[in-house]
Design a protein around this motif. Structure first.
Motif, PDB file in Angstrom:
ATOM      1  N   GLN A  18       0.750  -1.159   0.188  1.00 26.00           N
ATOM      2  CA  GLN A  18      -0.001   0.008  -0.028  1.00 26.00           C
ATOM      3  C   GLN A  18       0.968   1.336  -0.056  1.00 26.00           C
ATOM      4  O   GLN A  18       0.065   2.327  -0.134  1.00 26.00           O
ATOM      5  N   ASP A  31      -5.569  -4.292  -4.157  1.00 21.66           N
ATOM      6  CA  ASP A  31      -6.158  -5.248  -3.626  1.00 21.66           C
ATOM      7  C   ASP A  31      -5.566  -6.529  -4.139  1.00 21.66           C
ATOM      8  O   ASP A  31      -5.630  -6.975  -5.313  1.00 21.66           O
ATOM      9  N   LYS A  33      -6.146  -9.552  -3.683  1.00 23.14           N
ATOM     10  CA  LYS A  33      -6.888 -10.661  -4.358  1.00 23.14           C
ATOM     11  C   LYS A  33      -7.401 -10.642  -5.757  1.00 23.14           C
ATOM     12  O   LYS A  33      -7.596 -11.657  -6.319  1.00 23.14           O
TER      13      LYS A  33
END
Length: 69
Positions: A18, A31, A33
């Motif tokens: 991040q 993200d 995922k």
């Protein structure tokens, strides 16, 4: 020579990505995922035996690297 890369525990990957390399927060956030996991095999090779000995062998071992893309 490539610059040194900070090491961290894999459990911290989600929070580590991040931030940009300059320390600023990444916008928009990543993200993990939605990122595809890829792997790369590199080899680390060492000379086994004296450098001057013609019977010395170069032994290479695989090193698995995992990446999110």
């Amino acid at each position: 020579m490539a610059p040194l890369v900070e090491t961290f525990h894999p459990a911290r990957l989600g929070q580590h990505v991040q931030y940009l390399t300059n320390g600023k927060i990444r916008k928009p956030p990543v993200d993990l995922k939605q990122c595809e996991l890829k792997e790369l095999i590199q080899y680390e090779c060492d000379l086994r035996g004296p450098k001057e000995d013609p019977r010395s062998k170069i032994v290479c071992e695989p090193v698995l690297r995992l990446f999110r893309n």
